[in-house]
Design an enzyme around this catalytic site. Structure first.
Site, PDB file in Angstrom:
ATOM      1  N   ASP A  21       0.881  -1.173   0.000  1.00  0.00           N
ATOM      2  CA  ASP A  21       0.000   0.000   0.000  1.00  0.00           C
ATOM      3  C   ASP A  21       0.914   1.216   0.000  1.00  0.00           C
ATOM      4  OD1 ASP A  21      -1.680   2.116   0.566  1.00  0.00           O
ATOM      5  OD2 ASP A  21      -2.159   1.464   2.613  1.00  0.00           O
ATOM      6  N   ASP A  77     -13.009   5.308   1.646  1.00  0.00           N
ATOM      7  CA  ASP A  77     -11.557   5.398   1.838  1.00  0.00           C
ATOM      8  C   ASP A  77     -11.109   6.857   1.737  1.00  0.00           C
ATOM      9  OD1 ASP A  77      -8.817   5.268   1.663  1.00  0.00           O
ATOM     10  OD2 ASP A  77      -8.753   3.744   0.093  1.00  0.00           O
ATOM     11  N   GLU A 113      -7.400   0.444  -4.150  1.00  0.00           N
ATOM     12  CA  GLU A 113      -7.299   0.408  -2.681  1.00  0.00           C
ATOM     13  C   GLU A 113      -8.590  -0.049  -1.992  1.00  0.00           C
ATOM     14  OE1 GLU A 113      -5.758   4.312  -1.926  1.00  0.00           O
ATOM     15  OE2 GLU A 113      -3.843   3.772  -2.817  1.00  0.00           O
ATOM     16  N   LYS A 170       3.063  10.743  -3.753  1.00  0.00           N
ATOM     17  CA  LYS A 170       1.977  10.036  -4.451  1.00  0.00           C
ATOM     18  C   LYS A 170       1.093  11.005  -5.229  1.00  0.00           C
ATOM     19  CE  LYS A 170      -1.798   6.837  -3.522  1.00  0.00           C
ATOM     20  NZ  LYS A 170      -2.422   6.003  -2.507  1.00  0.00           N
TER      21      LYS A 170
END
Ligand code: AMP
Length: 508
Positions: A8, A169, A147, A70
């Site tokens: 992750d 999320d 994810e 990211k």
């Protein structure tokens, strides 16, 4: 059996897990924690620090530290540090390498393969960039999993429950909501929505703006002009935000944040949960809107959802929890840690791929449609959003000029009618078209999206049966200059004699 890591790669924190003794487990870092901050510090001598150490040093070396890389994946943003240029892929690769080494150290063997997770709403460019970062760190990415899907897999496997699950999320940088049906070991994604630029970082920024304003009102000093001070304010803002998840009021004290002729100045103020909720209300409403849209996409109502899962650190914010509890009229599932659940799910998928688990299958969808630009700037949709992966579509193109030798195809990801509102995956030029009058050549262009959400394009002259291999420029790993050269070249060509007739004749 060769182990496959589950990774992750997060905006704020990253985690790595492996399937061991029949269940997924996260691999602790050297300090015993289950997650590492996604922070990279590059020292003057070129040494690279990742994780907690980078985060701690970063406060003193703002220019040599990269946080939240990211957010930059698949963009042209580069970091110039100590005279060297670093792409986001390179910076991210240092994080992947640390995770790989952590896992190798723990397991005592070399590891070469990984399942890597990305936000469900990531476009092709960001997926390609993430895969490249892992490759640079010596890892073959055997599959990219969204994810929220990974989270549902971990939850489903560890709790052994079935039914319709909504995964909400909300992390540091991105928001995703996915709805899955878990039945007979099959994890089927019904719909997904999200925003790749909405997360806890935005909430921090809102608090920082208020703190800077308050300090300016008191002292007439603008902390935004001092990047070290500003970095400190960001840190304290994040801490205050977290405290407000447990308390209704927080006292913020940042000593020696600036100085004037009277001496050192300190930032001291109070901040309430109510004030914080007011600040972020626009963001929170957006997450709710997207959740309701995902339900509509899946043709479901809130009552149809059997359980909902929270993933990501920002779901600890009470107003976020309250809204979702009200919407579904039930409590969230709480058996798996929201910080680890995504890496655990990736490890489950790794175990499926390495043959350690047999009874599980994953059916995912594409979050974004795919299409091409037609003359006049409109997008022709070829693959619809929420299409089950893998998927493909083809269309027939032809020439608009006699003896035209090439056409240019501009590939777009998104679902808006205007080209400029979508993500450009690149233009490609198809050469070697048979010499013929306009409208005669038949060129079939095929678009495919694989199970990892990666886009591929191929083209064929249906008369000559000649196949052309084409790739998307920006996804091909070219340098920025090379990419712009290709695009400029294509544009010039387009103006001269290369136009394409985008009237679709093929079935999409
Ligand atoms: P993730 O990307 O899932 O690691 O989530 C990280 C984000 O969650 C960061 O923006 C953190 O500031 C935020 N976060 C972590 N813990 C809390 C908390 N207790 N309350 C509010 N936000 C939190």
């Amino acid at each position: 059996m060769e182990p496959i890591l589950g990774i992750d790669f997060g905006t704020t924190n990253s985690a790595v897990a492996i399937f061991s003794k029949g269940r997924p487990v996260t691999i602790p870092n050297e300090f015993g924690g289950q997650i590492i901050p996604s922070a990279v510090y590059i020292a003057d001598n070129g040494d690279i620090y990742v994780g907690e150490s980078a985060k701690n040093v970063g406060i003193l070396h703002v220019d040599s530290t990269v946080l939240s890389v990211k957010r930059e994946m698949g963009t042209g943003v580069n970091h110039f540090i100590n005279g060297k240029n670093y792409t986001p892929e390179m910076i991210a690769s240092f994080i992947f390498e640390t995770l790989r080494k952590t896992a190798e150290h723990k397991s005592g063997r070399g590891i070469k393969k990984a399942v890597v997770t990305v936000p469900a709403y990531y476009d092709d460019k960001k997926r390609q960039a993430t895969r490249k970062a892992a490759q640079l760190a010596g890892l073959e990415v055997v599959r990219i999993v969204n994810e929220p899907t990974a989270a549902a897999m971990a939850y489903g496997v560890m709790s052994d429950r079935e039914g319709r699950v909504l995964v909400f999320d909300l992390g540091g940088g991105t928001f995703d909501v996915s709805i899955l049906n878990i039945k007979g070991g099959v994890f089927e994604v019904l719909a997904t929505r999200g925003d790749t630029r909405l997360g806890g970082n935005d909430f921090d920024r809102k608090i920082v703006e208020v703190l800077v304003e308050r300090f300016m009102d008191e002292t007439e000093i603008d902390l935004r002009k001092d990047k070290f001070a500003l970095q400190k304010v960001y840190e304290e803002a994040e801490k205050a935000k977290k405290t407000l998840s447990d308390q209704r009021i927080v006292e913020i004290e940042i000593p020696f944040i600036a100085a004037d002729e009277s001496g050192p100045l300190h930032l001291t103020t109070k901040f309430t949960r109510y004030e914080f909720e007011e600040l972020i209300t626009g963001y929170i409403e957006k997450t709710l809107r997207l959740t309701k849209t995902a339900l509509r996409d899946a043709k479901l109502t809130p009552e149809d959802i059997d359980m909902f899962l929270f993933v990501g650190g920002s779901t600890r914010i009470p107003i976020v929890r309250k809204n979702l509890k009200n919407l579904f009229n039930k409590e969230p599932e709480g058996s798996v840690s929201p910080d680890e659940v995504v890496a655990l799910g990736a490890a489950v998928q790794g175990a499926v791929m390495s043959g350690r688990i047999h009874k599980i299958a994953l059916v995912d969808v594409t979050p974004l449609g795919l299409g091409v630009e037609k003359e006049g700037g409109a997008m022709v949709n070829m693959i619809k959003r929420n299409a089950v992966l893998p998927t493909e579509a083809s269309a027939i193109f032809t020439t608009v000029q006699d003896y035209q030798k090439a056409v240019i195809i501009h590939v777009l990801q998104g679902e808006r009618p205007n080209v400029s509102d979508n993500i450009s995956l690149g233009s490609f030029r198809l050469d070697g078209i048979r010499k013929a009058s306009k409208g005669v050549p038949k060129i079939e262009v095929k678009f495919e999206i694989d199970v990892s959400g990666i886009v591929r394009v191929s083209a064929k002259d249906l008369d000559t049966r000649c196949e052309y291999s084409v790739k998307l420029d920006q996804a091909s790993g070219l340098s920025e200059e090379e990419i712009s050269a290709v695009i400029t070249d294509a544009r010039v060509s387009e103006l001269e004699d290369l136009q394409f007739n985008s009237e679709r004749q093929g079935q999409v």
